[in-house]
Design a protein around this motif. Structure first.
Motif, short mmCIF file in Angstrom:
data_model
loop_
_atom_site.label_atom_id
_atom_site.label_comp_id
_atom_site.label_asym_id
_atom_site.label_seq_id
_atom_site.Cartn_x
_atom_site.Cartn_y
_atom_site.Cartn_z
N PRO A 174 40.71 39.75 50.92
CA PRO A 174 40.20 40.23 49.64
C PRO A 174 41.27 40.66 48.64
O PRO A 174 41.13 40.41 47.44
N SER A 175 42.35 41.29 49.11
CA SER A 175 43.35 41.81 48.17
C SER A 175 44.14 40.71 47.49
O SER A 175 44.77 40.95 46.45
N ASP A 176 44.14 39.50 48.05
CA ASP A 176 44.90 38.39 47.47
C ASP A 176 43.99 37.32 46.88
O ASP A 176 44.46 36.24 46.54
N ALA A 177 42.71 37.62 46.76
CA ALA A 177 41.74 36.60 46.37
C ALA A 177 41.07 36.92 45.04
O ALA A 177 40.93 38.07 44.64
N MET A 178 40.64 35.86 44.38
CA MET A 178 39.72 35.94 43.25
C MET A 178 38.50 35.12 43.62
O MET A 178 38.61 33.93 43.94
N LEU A 179 37.33 35.76 43.62
CA LEU A 179 36.12 35.08 44.02
C LEU A 179 35.57 34.22 42.88
O LEU A 179 35.51 34.67 41.73
N VAL A 180 35.18 33.01 43.21
CA VAL A 180 34.50 32.13 42.25
C VAL A 180 33.25 31.61 42.92
O VAL A 180 33.31 30.99 43.98
N ARG A 181 32.09 31.86 42.30
CA ARG A 181 30.81 31.58 42.95
C ARG A 181 30.03 30.45 42.29
O ARG A 181 29.00 30.02 42.81
N ASP A 182 30.50 29.97 41.16
CA ASP A 182 29.82 28.87 40.49
C ASP A 182 30.84 28.19 39.58
O ASP A 182 31.95 28.69 39.37
N PRO A 183 30.49 27.03 39.01
CA PRO A 183 31.45 26.30 38.17
C PRO A 183 31.96 27.09 36.98
O PRO A 183 33.12 26.97 36.60
N VAL A 184 31.11 27.90 36.38
CA VAL A 184 31.54 28.69 35.21
C VAL A 184 32.61 29.68 35.61
O VAL A 184 33.65 29.80 34.95
N GLU A 185 32.38 30.40 36.71
CA GLU A 185 33.40 31.35 37.18
C GLU A 185 34.69 30.63 37.56
O GLU A 185 35.78 31.14 37.31
N ALA A 186 34.56 29.46 38.17
CA ALA A 186 35.74 28.71 38.59
C ALA A 186 36.60 28.32 37.39
O ALA A 186 37.82 28.50 37.38
N ARG A 187 35.98 27.79 36.36
CA ARG A 187 36.74 27.36 35.19
C ARG A 187 37.35 28.57 34.47
O ARG A 187 38.49 28.51 34.00
N ARG A 188 36.61 29.65 34.40
CA ARG A 188 37.15 30.85 33.77
C ARG A 188 38.33 31.39 34.55
O ARG A 188 39.33 31.85 33.97
N ALA A 189 38.24 31.36 35.87
CA ALA A 189 39.35 31.84 36.70
C ALA A 189 40.60 31.01 36.47
O ALA A 189 41.71 31.54 36.32
#
Length: 442
Positions: free
Chosen positions: A173-188
């Motif tokens: 968790p401390s080294d991760a950014m969660l992406v749960r859908d395409p919108v979050e993925a592109r924003r990340a």
């Protein structure tokens, strides 16, 4: 009527989105060829433009894979190489600082494609003194390097990905950014690239559909993607557009029968720690020249995918504490696969993982290249993997990775001949970073 869980629905939608994306339809090799050069996140002191240094008498291994050149001369002015070649064919300017290097080997600065800081800020200077002039951390917040970037002590060029992109629940968790859908993925992806990421790291819980989305978004922003895989078949991930694969163990699922692969996949999804023993058990039965292995290697070659084996982190030898027969056999098969992959034409690069079982602090890179040679790469192939080929993977080959006129003067001098004995790479005598000498290692 099909019943979708929220996670499966998002993964399905991501896959559909990526398959219909114009960016994703671009062949991975073509997409990568169009990506711009990468930039380091730290300021590196530059050599004085009025100062000229001539390194003469060394054997030159220029990083491009050609024959070594004995009694060479390399001239540096400011931060650039202005001449490189045979001693009698290079004009050494009057007033140049002469460095007599007979009996030594001159190479490009080493490039570490898989480094982890993990709060050990002093490790960076030690790596530099041991010849690593550029490195990439694939999976740490860029802010984790703030203290190291602020120090006045010279450190390697830093090429960072930011935190790895993962699916809940994340492995780290401390080294991760969660992406749960395409919108979050592109924003990340957009956010990380805006803040300085020169690549995007995909972690092993991310579903295939999301890998497609992330890769398409990264290519649109001009950066590569690389991945640590455990729960997605590497063949599918490579076809989805990955530019690189981290860890030889990422290929295990592709090389065993489907039932065994699925059993391993489910175990890891249920418990991250299942992979610790599970991957050795899986690799203990893998044969490097099996039809699945040959097919996989052909795919990697056709897609021009970079592979960072990080063998040193998996090294287990007979007689050492805790090394079962499966561990020892599994590691031997990992090495055999890497050697066979290189012979097949797979693009191998060097990643140290920073802290490994059979190397003291600061020497993981040297242990990695020794293992690559033990796996069947020639010393020259290994040195190219750690210089120009790694530069290509990091998108910095336009200025780094080889000793050529016009390139940046990141250079190292080692005592002896690493083509005869790769352990000579432990004897780094001098390091030049951006045209400036760094103090020799203790």
């Amino acid at each position: 009527m099909i019943q979708w869980s929220r996670g499966h629905l998002f993964a399905h939608l991501a896959s559909v989105w990526a398959r219909t994306s114009t960016s994703f339809r671009t062949a991975p090799s073509r997409a990568r060829a169009l990506l711009p050069p990468a930039a380091e996140v730290n300021a590196v002191a530059r050599g004085d433009a009025a100062r000229t240094v001539a390194i003469i008498g060394a054997t030159l291994i220029d990083g491009r894979g050609g024959p070594a050149l004995p009694n060479a001369a390399v001239v540096v002015r400011g931060d650039r190489i202005v001449a490189a070649g045979a001693r009698d064919a290079v004009d050494v300017p009057l007033g140049a600082e002469i460095v007599e290097a007979a009996g030594q080997t001159l190479l490009p600065g080493l490039i570490d494609a898989h480094f982890h800081l993990d709060g050990d800020n002093g490790l960076l200077a030690l790596y530099l003194k041991h010849g690593v002039t550029s490195l990439r951390d694939p999976g740490a917040w860029i802010e984790a390097y703030d203290a190291a970037r602020a120090t006045p002590v010279p450190i390697p060029r830093l090429f960072l990905t930011g935190p790895h992109l993962d699916w809940p629940p994340p492995a780290y968790p401390s080294d991760a950014m969660l992406v749960r859908d395409p919108v979050e993925a592109r924003r990340a992806v957009d956010d990380l690239v805006t803040r300085g990421a020169s690549g995007i790291k995909i972690y092993f819980r991310l579903p295939l559909g999301m890998i497609e989305v992330v890769t398409a978004a990264a290519h649109e922003r001009g950066v590569i993607t690389t991945a640590h895989l455990e729960t997605v078949d590497a063949r599918d991930a490579v076809r989805a557009g990955l530019d690189g694969v981290e860890h030889v163990t990422s290929f295990g699922q592709s090389l065993v029968p489907p039932r065994e692969a699925e059993r391993y996949r489910q175990a890891v999804i249920a418990d991250n720690s299942a992979r610790r023993n599970g991957r050795y058990q899986m690799w203990s039965g893998i044969v490097a020249d099996s039809p699945p292995a040959v097919e996989l290697m052909e795919l990697l070659v056709s897609r021009s995918t970079f592979v960072t084996p990080t063998l040193a982190i998996f090294e287990r030898r007979a007689g050492e504490e805790g090394a079962s027969e499966a561990y020892v056999r599994g590691f031997a098969n990992m090495m055999a696969f890497v050697g066979a992959a290189r012979r097949a034409g797979v693009r191998i690069v060097v990643g140290s993982h920073s802290s490994v079982p059979h190397a003291e602090r600061g020497r993981a890179y040297q242990r990695e290249i020794e293992l690559l040679v033990e796996s069947g790469l020639t010393p020259m192939e290994t040195l190219v993997a750690g210089t120009l080929e790694s530069a290509r993977f990091l998108q910095i080959a336009d200025r780094l990775g080889s000793v050529e006129r016009g390139k940046v003067a990141d250079l190292i001098l080692v005592d002896g001949d690493p083509l005869k004995d790769i352990s000579a790479m432990r004897r780094v005598k001098r390091v030049m970073l951006n045209g400036l000498w760094v103090e020799p290692p203790p």
